[in-house]
Design a protein around this motif. Structure first.
Motif, PDB file in Angstrom:
ATOM      1  N   ASP A  51      44.432  90.600  29.347  1.00 42.73           N
ATOM      2  CA  ASP A  51      44.267  91.073  28.140  1.00 42.73           C
ATOM      3  C   ASP A  51      45.004  89.970  27.158  1.00 42.73           C
ATOM      4  O   ASP A  51      44.808  89.475  26.107  1.00 42.73           O
ATOM      5  CB  ASP A  51      44.769  92.369  27.908  1.00 42.73           C
ATOM      6  N   SER A  81      30.127  90.130  22.009  1.00 39.26           N
ATOM      7  CA  SER A  81      30.265  90.671  23.136  1.00 39.26           C
ATOM      8  C   SER A  81      31.632  90.349  23.856  1.00 39.26           C
ATOM      9  O   SER A  81      32.110  91.050  24.646  1.00 39.26           O
ATOM     10  CB  SER A  81      29.123  90.328  24.097  1.00 39.26           C
ATOM     11  N   ALA A  82      32.248  89.199  23.468  1.00 39.99           N
ATOM     12  CA  ALA A  82      33.276  88.601  24.344  1.00 39.99           C
ATOM     13  C   ALA A  82      34.667  88.430  23.369  1.00 39.99           C
ATOM     14  O   ALA A  82      35.468  88.107  24.175  1.00 39.99           O
ATOM     15  CB  ALA A  82      32.889  87.303  24.827  1.00 39.99           C
ATOM     16  N   VAL A  83      34.578  88.810  22.166  1.00 43.20           N
ATOM     17  CA  VAL A  83      35.828  88.471  21.484  1.00 43.20           C
ATOM     18  C   VAL A  83      36.298  90.027  20.672  1.00 43.20           C
ATOM     19  O   VAL A  83      35.261  90.675  20.171  1.00 43.20           O
ATOM     20  CB  VAL A  83      35.629  87.510  20.315  1.00 43.20           C
ATOM     21  N   HIS A  84      37.446  90.373  20.835  1.00 40.00           N
ATOM     22  CA  HIS A  84      38.013  91.461  20.156  1.00 40.00           C
ATOM     23  C   HIS A  84      38.986  90.904  18.965  1.00 40.00           C
ATOM     24  O   HIS A  84      39.941  90.392  19.329  1.00 40.00           O
ATOM     25  CB  HIS A  84      38.826  92.523  20.963  1.00 40.00           C
ATOM     26  N   ALA A 113      32.984  94.337  31.328  1.00 45.06           N
ATOM     27  CA  ALA A 113      33.225  93.636  30.007  1.00 45.06           C
ATOM     28  C   ALA A 113      33.015  92.007  30.173  1.00 45.06           C
ATOM     29  O   ALA A 113      32.774  91.806  31.345  1.00 45.06           O
ATOM     30  CB  ALA A 113      35.034  93.823  29.618  1.00 45.06           C
ATOM     31  N   GLU A 114      33.106  91.307  28.825  1.00 47.28           N
ATOM     32  CA  GLU A 114      32.833  90.075  29.033  1.00 47.28           C
ATOM     33  C   GLU A 114      34.205  89.411  28.191  1.00 47.28           C
ATOM     34  O   GLU A 114      34.377  89.913  27.175  1.00 47.28           O
ATOM     35  CB  GLU A 114      31.772  89.755  28.473  1.00 47.28           C
ATOM     36  N   THR A 115      34.707  88.380  28.622  1.00 49.48           N
ATOM     37  CA  THR A 115      35.740  87.794  27.896  1.00 49.48           C
ATOM     38  C   THR A 115      35.898  86.036  28.137  1.00 49.48           C
ATOM     39  O   THR A 115      35.040  85.779  28.942  1.00 49.48           O
ATOM     40  CB  THR A 115      37.192  88.346  28.431  1.00 49.48           C
ATOM     41  N   GLY A 155      34.372  93.659  18.239  1.00 52.40           N
ATOM     42  CA  GLY A 155      33.557  92.424  18.088  1.00 52.40           C
ATOM     43  C   GLY A 155      32.889  92.268  16.672  1.00 52.40           C
ATOM     44  O   GLY A 155      33.067  93.382  15.768  1.00 52.40           O
ATOM     45  N   SER A 171      40.264  86.526  25.382  1.00 46.66           N
ATOM     46  CA  SER A 171      39.852  87.005  23.881  1.00 46.66           C
ATOM     47  C   SER A 171      39.405  88.439  23.779  1.00 46.66           C
ATOM     48  O   SER A 171      39.328  88.980  22.978  1.00 46.66           O
ATOM     49  CB  SER A 171      38.587  86.372  23.740  1.00 46.66           C
ATOM     50  N   GLN A 172      39.185  89.124  24.867  1.00 45.54           N
ATOM     51  CA  GLN A 172      38.686  90.622  24.991  1.00 45.54           C
ATOM     52  C   GLN A 172      39.773  91.578  25.382  1.00 45.54           C
ATOM     53  O   GLN A 172      40.778  91.224  25.775  1.00 45.54           O
ATOM     54  CB  GLN A 172      37.530  90.948  26.045  1.00 45.54           C
ATOM     55  N   SER A 173      39.967  92.779  24.587  1.00 48.50           N
ATOM     56  CA  SER A 173      40.741  93.900  25.171  1.00 48.50           C
ATOM     57  C   SER A 173      40.390  94.593  26.358  1.00 48.50           C
ATOM     58  O   SER A 173      39.305  94.967  26.454  1.00 48.50           O
ATOM     59  CB  SER A 173      40.706  94.874  23.682  1.00 48.50           C
TER      60      SER A 173
END
Length: 390
Positions: free
Chosen positions: A11, A213-216, A27-29, A137, A15-17
């Motif tokens: 985390d 889809s890949a950034v929070h 998930a995707e990050t 996202g 980029s993703q939570s």
């Protein structure tokens, strides 16, 4: 990746939570460089004991090396399990696939499920989150019904010693199989970015709508986060992803790397009389230039033999606006491609693709609009006190 700190650490660097990812969730990050450019795209599945990071093969060693080097004193262990397991792509028609048995599609899902590995008691089935905008996202595509909503893709972990048995089941017709070209066509039609095709050394998430889809956007700091926030809130991505509907009249499917250009109306106008003429060589030097003295061919082609689609082929210059990243023959849409073009490319521009010695006409479908970004607008500058008149 194992250890109690695995998710909180992922985390903090991507980029993703991910710190609250529950067992069985996907998930995707993205791992970005300090300037916000994409270095790795990681598909994450956590089974409660291990976080499985599914990546394209070319990323394995660089990502493993970076993660292992950055552990420091954290309670995390990183291991490359590629020699033990493979990932198999799966496109279930219904959400219940891989979860039920029966006849037809569900029966095929059950046949695949028999080969899915569960090293810690939970089957490793990564489900692509592209079908909807994830929490935190943002979608730049301005469309009511996103084509990704119907994109159903999963990847399952299979022990390598089980692959022969899986192949045998497919040969017996127990599992319906398709080639990677068919899978690629579905991906392109869904506007789904992929690191191996859409990424170059400059790509940032905004340019291909990977914020979906890949950034929070509301999580804490991570490497590259400053660029992500600045471009989204105050700026615009310098390039943008488009879907191209290609003319198949010449049976030419442009390849990745082929140049996308704004059509040169002047060159077309000069080429048309030559194409429709009697076939004589002619003495007008303007017609000769329009045909292109260095056109791809046998070397003996005259100015009238190139045809209208080859007009201006070797004079890209300022007309070049981008490149093809992926292309395919879709079962409904026909020849299609993803391309990354300059943000300044007009949305109503007539585009062509230079491929195999001809110019292939292409209709542009907007994915990332030129206005993407600037979510909070420009912050007004405060005047300097010393510059005020009294």
């Amino acid at each position: 990746m194992t250890g109690v700190d695995r998710l909180s650490w992922l985390d903090s660097v991507t980029s993703q939570s991910l710190k609250n990812l529950t067992p069985g969730s996907s998930a995707e990050t993205l791992l970005l460089d300090p300037s916000g450019r994409i270095e790795h795209a990681i598909r994450v599945f956590d089974d409660g004991v291990t976080a499985w990071l599914l990546i394209d093969s070319a990323e394995t060693l660089p990502l493993y090396t970076w993660l292992d080097r950055m552990r420091f004193t954290l309670r995390v262990e990183v291991a490359d399990r590629t020699d033990e397991f493979a990932t198999v792509g799966w496109a279930p028609v219904a959400d219940s696939a891989l979860e039920s048995a029966g006849e037809g599609e569900a029966g095929a899902a059950a046949a695949v499920e028999a080969f899915v590995s569960a090293p810690n008691g939970l089957a490793v089935v990564w489900r692509d989150p592209w079908s909807a905008v994830v929490t935190g996202g943002h979608q730049y595509a301005e469309i009511d019904e996103h084509p990704g909503a119907d994109y159903s893709w999963s990847e399952v972990l299979v022990a390598r010693d089980e692959l022969p048995a899986l192949a045998a089941a497919a040969s017996r017709g127990e599992i319906e199989v398709a080639g990677t070209l068919a899978a690629e066509a579905l991906r392109i039609a869904a506007w789904r970015p992929r690191l191996a095709t859409e990424a170059d050394e400059r790509l940032i998430p905004h340019e291909v709508d990977w914020m979906r889809s890949a950034v929070h956007l509301n999580k804490g700091c991570y490497r590259g986060q400053e660029t992500v926030a600045k471009v989204h809130n105050l700026g615009h991505p310098p390039r943008r992803l488009v879907l191209l509907h290609l003319d198949g009249s010449d049976s030419v499917l442009p390849a990745p790397g082929d140049e996308v250009r704004v059509q040169d109306a002047r060159a077309d106008a000069e080429a048309t009389p030559a194409a429709a003429g009697s076939g004589s060589a002619g003495s007008d030097s303007a017609d000769s230039d329009a045909a292109g003295s260095g056109a791809v061919g046998s070397g003996s082609a005259g100015p009238n033999s190139a045809g209208p689609n080859s007009a201006g082929l070797n004079s890209a210059g300022p007309n070049s606006v981008g490149t093809i990243t992926a292309s395919a023959q879709h079962f409904e849409l026909g020849p299609i491609a993803l391309a990354i073009v300059k943000r300044s490319t007009p949305v109503d521009a007539v585009l062509v693709v230079a491929s195999e010695g001809i110019l292939v006409p292409a209709a542009q479908e907007i994915i990332v609009p030129p206005e993407a970004g600037a979510a909070v607008g420009r912050i007004p500058r405060l005047p300097r006190l010393s510059a005020q008149r009294r």
